[in-house]
Design a protein around this motif. Structure first.
Motif, mmCIF file in Angstrom:
data_model
loop_
_atom_site.group_PDB
_atom_site.id
_atom_site.type_symbol
_atom_site.label_atom_id
_atom_site.label_comp_id
_atom_site.label_asym_id
_atom_site.label_seq_id
_atom_site.Cartn_x
_atom_site.Cartn_y
_atom_site.Cartn_z
ATOM 1 N N MET A 1 46.176 44.821 43.572
ATOM 2 C CA MET A 1 45.726 43.690 42.813
ATOM 3 C C MET A 1 46.093 43.696 41.678
ATOM 4 O O MET A 1 45.721 43.966 41.005
ATOM 5 C CB MET A 1 44.894 42.605 43.542
ATOM 6 N N THR A 4 46.872 40.345 36.752
ATOM 7 C CA THR A 4 47.058 38.990 36.535
ATOM 8 C C THR A 4 45.937 38.365 37.449
ATOM 9 O O THR A 4 45.334 37.121 36.835
ATOM 10 C CB THR A 4 48.037 38.099 36.193
ATOM 11 N N GLN A 5 46.334 38.679 38.983
ATOM 12 C CA GLN A 5 45.261 37.590 39.536
ATOM 13 C C GLN A 5 43.600 38.685 39.230
ATOM 14 O O GLN A 5 43.053 37.647 40.226
ATOM 15 C CB GLN A 5 46.087 38.501 40.761
ATOM 16 N N ASP A 6 43.786 39.841 39.400
ATOM 17 C CA ASP A 6 42.213 39.688 38.944
ATOM 18 C C ASP A 6 41.447 39.626 37.624
ATOM 19 O O ASP A 6 40.619 39.182 37.829
ATOM 20 C CB ASP A 6 41.977 41.736 38.871
ATOM 21 N N VAL A 8 42.321 36.395 36.699
ATOM 22 C CA VAL A 8 41.837 34.965 37.249
ATOM 23 C C VAL A 8 40.843 35.199 38.204
ATOM 24 O O VAL A 8 39.541 34.128 38.011
ATOM 25 C CB VAL A 8 42.984 34.747 37.800
ATOM 26 N N ALA A 9 40.827 35.682 38.988
ATOM 27 C CA ALA A 9 39.206 36.791 39.878
ATOM 28 C C ALA A 9 38.228 36.986 39.333
ATOM 29 O O ALA A 9 37.136 36.484 40.064
ATOM 30 C CB ALA A 9 40.014 37.538 40.862
#
Length: 165
Positions: A1, A4-6, A8-9
């Motif tokens: 992943m 940036t998605q990590d 947010v997560a």
């Protein structure tokens, strides 16, 4: 992943992200990249406040930037490695099941994941200056950082003990 998605997560569930990062296997190159990215972002976040300081006091901006660069990008990573070492060493007698790698990963990831708030703090420091707004943003950043670090340590403990997070 993607990172940036990590990030947010992590705001939704820090333990899940740390567990996923630990499951990817130990990679010191990834840890160093996380740490250096976080430190560079910390350096960039200081620019508005330093520009404000240079403008208001007449100090040389380049000197302020140089000192901040030395502190955040060259010295601060060494301090963070030492803190992660201490957490790992102190945690073992207290029953923590994580490894030294896990202690470093959790600390570095908590710092990197909280950098959006560090950037906000830098903007407030540069455009508004000292006051209750800056204090509030700083407290929120520290609380989020501490939460990420704590939940990451719990996830690393569970991962080290073989318990699903």
């Amino acid at each position: 992943m993607p990172v940036t998605q990590d990030i947010v997560a992590t705001y939704r569930g820090p333990g899940k992200v740390v567990s996923r990062l630990l499951a990817a296997g130990p990679r010191e190159d990834r840890l160093l990249a996380m740490l250096m990215a976080a430190c560079v972002i910390l350096f960039v976040a200081r620019w508005p406040a330093l520009a404000r300081q240079a403008h208001l006091t007449g100090e040389e901006l380049n000197m302020l930037l140089g000192g901040t660069l030395l502190a955040t990008v060259f010295l601060f990573p060494l301090l963070l490695y030492f803190i992660a070492f201490l957490v790992g060493v102190i945690g073992k007698p207290l029953g923590w099941q994580g490894s030294g790698y896990a202690a470093r990963l959790v600390l570095f990831w908590a710092l990197l994941a909280s950098t959006p708030l560090v950037l906000l703090n830098g903007l407030v420091a540069g455009f508004i200056g000292a006051g209750p707004g800056l204090t509030l943003v700083g407290v929120v950043w520290f609380a989020v950082f501490a939460w990420f670090w704590w939940r990451g340590m719990v996830a690393a403990h569970r991962y080290g003990a073989g318990v699903a997070a």
